[in-house]
Design a protein around this motif. Structure first.
Motif, PDB file in Angstrom:
ATOM      1  N   LEU A  43       0.842  -1.197   0.000  1.00 28.70           N
ATOM      2  CA  LEU A  43       0.000   0.000   0.000  1.00 28.70           C
ATOM      3  C   LEU A  43       0.879   1.249   0.000  1.00 28.70           C
ATOM      4  N   SER A  44       0.406   2.328  -0.623  1.00 31.35           N
ATOM      5  CA  SER A  44       1.198   3.562  -0.680  1.00 31.35           C
ATOM      6  C   SER A  44       1.379   4.169   0.707  1.00 31.35           C
ATOM      7  N   ALA A  45       0.398   3.989   1.578  1.00 30.13           N
ATOM      8  CA  ALA A  45       0.500   4.455   2.963  1.00 30.13           C
ATOM      9  C   ALA A  45      -0.185   3.414   3.845  1.00 30.13           C
ATOM     10  N   PRO A  46       0.420   3.078   5.003  1.00 28.88           N
ATOM     11  CA  PRO A  46      -0.222   2.103   5.897  1.00 28.88           C
ATOM     12  C   PRO A  46      -1.601   2.579   6.344  1.00 28.88           C
ATOM     13  N   VAL A  47      -2.534   1.635   6.444  1.00 24.97           N
ATOM     14  CA  VAL A  47      -3.894   1.929   6.875  1.00 24.97           C
ATOM     15  C   VAL A  47      -4.062   1.405   8.303  1.00 24.97           C
ATOM     16  N   PHE A  56      -0.201  -4.420   3.208  1.00 30.60           N
ATOM     17  CA  PHE A  56      -0.341  -4.997   1.875  1.00 30.60           C
ATOM     18  C   PHE A  56      -1.796  -5.065   1.471  1.00 30.60           C
ATOM     19  N   ASP A  57      -2.028  -4.976   0.162  1.00 30.68           N
ATOM     20  CA  ASP A  57      -3.354  -5.121  -0.413  1.00 30.68           C
ATOM     21  C   ASP A  57      -3.450  -6.516  -1.013  1.00 30.68           C
ATOM     22  N   ALA A  58      -4.403  -7.308  -0.545  1.00 30.31           N
ATOM     23  CA  ALA A  58      -4.542  -8.687  -1.013  1.00 30.31           C
ATOM     24  C   ALA A  58      -4.849  -8.753  -2.504  1.00 30.31           C
ATOM     25  N   GLY A 132      -1.260  -9.225   5.347  1.00 31.50           N
ATOM     26  CA  GLY A 132      -0.813  -7.851   5.151  1.00 31.50           C
ATOM     27  C   GLY A 132      -0.955  -6.969   6.366  1.00 31.50           C
ATOM     28  N   VAL A 133      -1.426  -7.522   7.488  1.00 31.95           N
ATOM     29  CA  VAL A 133      -1.615  -6.734   8.710  1.00 31.95           C
ATOM     30  C   VAL A 133      -0.431  -6.965   9.641  1.00 31.95           C
ATOM     31  N   ALA A 134       0.256  -5.882   9.974  1.00 35.60           N
ATOM     32  CA  ALA A 134       1.360  -5.937  10.939  1.00 35.60           C
ATOM     33  C   ALA A 134       0.802  -5.489  12.283  1.00 35.60           C
ATOM     34  N   LEU A 135       0.910  -6.349  13.279  1.00 32.50           N
ATOM     35  CA  LEU A 135       0.347  -6.065  14.601  1.00 32.50           C
ATOM     36  C   LEU A 135       1.401  -5.537  15.555  1.00 32.50           C
TER      37      LEU A 135
END
Length: 166
Positions: A43-47, A56-58, A132-135
């Motif tokens: 992703l261009s910017a983390p959400v 990341f975008d799946a 794609g999710v960093a916790l």
């Protein structure tokens, strides 16, 4: 006088990891993902999401096992970096007790003194929960580079210490 100050800083870039597809058979071990389009799925910017950030975008990766052995390289992606600072301050006092000379040392240790929240590597299998999710904090499962205990994320901790020497 008699003060001691010490610090330990750790600043590093993220560990490398790979993105894998779900194997279509037991013969396939960790097939690498197929990237769709010209981007790399980042992703261009983390959400912001609950407990972390979506990196990341799946939709940037082929969702089926038919796309196994894609062109994404081994350890082609870098995880989030780490910033951690540990501090310690101590002071020694001379004391006399019943004619005996001695010393009392007071020390405070601050682990993760800035209380900086660091992200763990994101989930690395498209079409699985948490891809794609960093916790923040301890990862639920290992993703790519193995989680090492000395590098585990902890909140700020303060430790007080009194030492009496005669």
């Amino acid at each position: 006088k008699d003060f001691t100050f010490s610090q330990l800083a750790a600043i590093r870039s993220g560990f490398p990891y790979s993105i894998y597809t779900v194997p279509s058979s037991l013969d396939e071990i960790n097939p690498r993902a197929h990237v769709i389009g010209t981007g790399n799925g980042l992703l261009s910017a983390p959400v912001p999401v609950a407990g972390g950030e979506q990196l990341f975008d799946a939709s940037g990766f082929c969702p089926s096992a038919a796309c196994a052995y894609g062109e994404s390289g081994r350890n082609a992606f870098a995880g989030p970096g780490l910033i951690n600072i540990d501090l310690a301050v101590s002071r020694a006092f001379r004391v006399t007790f019943l004619g005996e000379g001695g010393r009392v040392t007071l020390r405070a240790d601050f682990f993760n003194a800035l209380n900086h929240a660091n992200l763990n590597p994101p989930g690395n299998q498209p079409n699985t929960p948490g891809f794609g999710v960093a916790l923040y904090g301890q990862p639920a499962a290992r993703a790519g580079f193995p989680a090492l205990i000395p590098l585990a994320e902890t909140a700020r901790q303060v430790q007080l210490h009194v030492q009496i020497s005669f």
